[in-house]
Design a protein around this motif. Structure first.
Motif, PDB file in Angstrom:
ATOM      1  N   GLY A   1       0.857  -1.302  -0.044  1.00 64.44           N
ATOM      2  CA  GLY A   1       0.054  -0.116  -0.111  1.00 64.44           C
ATOM      3  C   GLY A   1       0.804   1.389   0.091  1.00 64.44           C
ATOM      4  N   SER A   2       2.115   1.000   0.011  1.00 66.35           N
ATOM      5  CA  SER A   2       3.046   2.287   0.159  1.00 66.35           C
ATOM      6  C   SER A   2       2.787   3.196  -1.041  1.00 66.35           C
ATOM      7  N   ALA A   3       2.586   2.370  -2.132  1.00 70.68           N
ATOM      8  CA  ALA A   3       2.765   3.186  -3.659  1.00 70.68           C
ATOM      9  C   ALA A   3       1.475   3.773  -3.644  1.00 70.68           C
ATOM     10  N   SER A   4       0.196   3.784  -2.828  1.00 74.57           N
ATOM     11  CA  SER A   4      -1.089   4.202  -2.973  1.00 74.57           C
ATOM     12  C   SER A   4      -0.919   5.711  -2.540  1.00 74.57           C
ATOM     13  N   LEU A   5       0.160   5.997  -1.908  1.00 75.26           N
ATOM     14  CA  LEU A   5       0.343   7.643  -2.052  1.00 75.26           C
ATOM     15  C   LEU A   5       0.300   8.353  -3.156  1.00 75.26           C
ATOM     16  N   PHE A   6       0.691   7.445  -4.250  1.00 76.68           N
ATOM     17  CA  PHE A   6       0.804   8.221  -5.391  1.00 76.68           C
ATOM     18  C   PHE A   6       0.177   7.843  -6.643  1.00 76.68           C
ATOM     19  N   ALA A   7      -1.134   7.499  -6.313  1.00 80.30           N
ATOM     20  CA  ALA A   7      -2.160   7.347  -7.679  1.00 80.30           C
ATOM     21  C   ALA A   7      -1.828   8.320  -8.497  1.00 80.30           C
ATOM     22  N   VAL A   8      -2.058   7.718  -9.934  1.00 76.00           N
ATOM     23  CA  VAL A   8      -2.168   8.629 -11.072  1.00 76.00           C
ATOM     24  C   VAL A   8      -3.216   9.250 -11.353  1.00 76.00           C
ATOM     25  N   TYR A   9      -3.325  10.757 -11.532  1.00 78.57           N
ATOM     26  CA  TYR A   9      -4.656  11.172 -11.692  1.00 78.57           C
ATOM     27  C   TYR A   9      -4.734  11.735 -13.053  1.00 78.57           C
ATOM     28  N   GLU A  10      -3.460  12.281 -13.566  1.00 78.11           N
ATOM     29  CA  GLU A  10      -3.458  12.666 -14.732  1.00 78.11           C
ATOM     30  C   GLU A  10      -2.026  12.821 -15.338  1.00 78.11           C
ATOM     31  N   THR A  11      -1.690  12.453 -16.788  1.00 78.44           N
ATOM     32  CA  THR A  11      -0.614  12.689 -17.333  1.00 78.44           C
ATOM     33  C   THR A  11      -0.555  13.486 -18.575  1.00 78.44           C
ATOM     34  N   GLN A  12       0.544  13.956 -18.760  1.00 79.32           N
ATOM     35  CA  GLN A  12       0.806  14.684 -20.072  1.00 79.32           C
ATOM     36  C   GLN A  12       2.170  14.621 -20.353  1.00 79.32           C
ATOM     37  N   VAL A  13       2.427  14.543 -21.900  1.00 75.86           N
ATOM     38  CA  VAL A  13       3.792  14.323 -22.367  1.00 75.86           C
ATOM     39  C   VAL A  13       3.791  15.010 -23.617  1.00 75.86           C
ATOM     40  N   ARG A  14       4.839  15.885 -23.672  1.00 79.73           N
ATOM     41  CA  ARG A  14       5.274  16.546 -25.083  1.00 79.73           C
ATOM     42  C   ARG A  14       6.248  16.054 -25.788  1.00 79.73           C
ATOM     43  N   HIS A  15       6.248  15.426 -26.845  1.00 83.15           N
ATOM     44  CA  HIS A  15       7.383  14.894 -27.626  1.00 83.15           C
ATOM     45  C   HIS A  15       8.083  15.919 -28.454  1.00 83.15           C
TER      46      HIS A  15
ATOM     47  N   LEU B   1      -9.948   9.166  -1.679  1.00 87.81           N
ATOM     48  CA  LEU B   1      -9.031  10.275  -1.581  1.00 87.81           C
ATOM     49  C   LEU B   1      -8.864  10.781  -0.085  1.00 87.81           C
ATOM     50  N   MET B   2      -7.530  10.983   0.267  1.00 89.45           N
ATOM     51  CA  MET B   2      -7.053  11.360   1.603  1.00 89.45           C
ATOM     52  C   MET B   2      -6.218  12.683   1.384  1.00 89.45           C
ATOM     53  N   ARG B   3      -6.025  13.359   2.527  1.00 91.99           N
ATOM     54  CA  ARG B   3      -5.013  14.368   2.611  1.00 91.99           C
ATOM     55  C   ARG B   3      -3.697  13.686   2.699  1.00 91.99           C
ATOM     56  N   LEU B   4      -2.661  14.400   2.126  1.00 93.22           N
ATOM     57  CA  LEU B   4      -1.165  13.899   2.204  1.00 93.22           C
ATOM     58  C   LEU B   4      -0.887  13.778   3.632  1.00 93.22           C
ATOM     59  N   PRO B   5      -0.103  12.786   4.025  1.00 88.61           N
ATOM     60  CA  PRO B   5       0.518  12.691   5.648  1.00 88.61           C
ATOM     61  C   PRO B   5       1.179  13.887   5.833  1.00 88.61           C
ATOM     62  N   SER B   6       1.250  14.336   6.869  1.00 89.12           N
ATOM     63  CA  SER B   6       2.096  15.749   7.571  1.00 89.12           C
ATOM     64  C   SER B   6       3.513  15.321   7.051  1.00 89.12           C
ATOM     65  N   ASP B   7       4.207  13.869   7.438  1.00 92.50           N
ATOM     66  CA  ASP B   7       5.365  13.861   7.145  1.00 92.50           C
ATOM     67  C   ASP B   7       5.717  13.918   5.954  1.00 92.50           C
ATOM     68  N   MET B   8       4.850  13.374   4.910  1.00 87.05           N
ATOM     69  CA  MET B   8       5.103  13.565   3.267  1.00 87.05           C
ATOM     70  C   MET B   8       4.851  15.124   2.898  1.00 87.05           C
ATOM     71  N   MET B   9       4.152  15.855   3.672  1.00 86.97           N
ATOM     72  CA  MET B   9       4.218  17.168   3.340  1.00 86.97           C
ATOM     73  C   MET B   9       5.457  17.928   3.617  1.00 86.97           C
ATOM     74  N   GLN B  10       6.012  17.416   4.422  1.00 92.09           N
ATOM     75  CA  GLN B  10       7.319  18.227   5.011  1.00 92.09           C
ATOM     76  C   GLN B  10       8.342  17.931   3.829  1.00 92.09           C
ATOM     77  N   ILE B  11       8.375  16.755   3.444  1.00 88.10           N
ATOM     78  CA  ILE B  11       9.468  16.350   2.517  1.00 88.10           C
ATOM     79  C   ILE B  11       9.011  17.236   1.246  1.00 88.10           C
ATOM     80  N   LEU B  12       7.786  16.995   0.958  1.00 87.50           N
ATOM     81  CA  LEU B  12       7.538  17.707  -0.530  1.00 87.50           C
ATOM     82  C   LEU B  12       7.549  19.283  -0.446  1.00 87.50           C
TER      83      LEU B  12
END
Length: 141
Positions: A54-68, A120-131
């Motif tokens: 479940g560690s990766a669930s903190l980064f569920a992809v919502y949208e992507t864009q690529v310019r080649h 959907l959940m708020r980002l954990p406070s420890d993660m927010m500090q890192i970000l």
């Protein structure tokens, strides 16, 4: 993989299976390169534990864009530069993919954090500090 002035840099050598018959990287692989860089960045910051379910669930992809901009070729040593910022419940990650002294593509992915029930959940406070300590200089797209 190296971190320069808080910008994360990931290296990837283009493999033959990632290309078409002309040795040009298929467009779908650029998002894979971004994912490799994102996972390596998250692991390097202590935000992702390969052994923790479940560690990766903190980064569920919502949208992507690529310019080649230019093609990547078999054997190219790609340098994927990555920058991250958080706004509210969203995490924005921008990527610049370089090889042969030029920018080949720019991309951005938007992520949200999900709980165990995929809500959907708020980002954990420890993660927010890192970000909050991450570098974000510009929007590349």
């Amino acid at each position: 993989m190296v971190s320069l002035s808080r910008m994360y840099v990931y290296q990837h050598r283009v493999q033959y299976y990632e290309t078409d018959e002309m040795g040009i990287v298929h467009h779908s692989n650029y998002l894979r390169f971004c994912e490799e860089a994102r996972v390596a960045w998250a692991h390097s910051r202590g935000l992702l534990d390969y052994q923790k379910k479940g560690s990766a669930s903190l980064f569920a992809v919502y949208e992507t864009q690529v310019r080649h901009l230019k093609p990547a070729f078999f054997g190219d040593e790609l340098e994927v530069q990555l920058e991250v910022k958080a706004e509210g419940v969203r995490i924005y990650i921008q990527y610049r993919l370089n090889a042969r002294g030029q920018t080949l593509a720019v991309a951005e992915t938007t992520h949200v954090s999900l709980d165990q029930n995929l809500k959907l959940m708020r980002l954990p406070s420890d993660m927010m500090q890192i970000l909050e300590n991450e570098k974000w200089t510009e929007t590349w797209l």
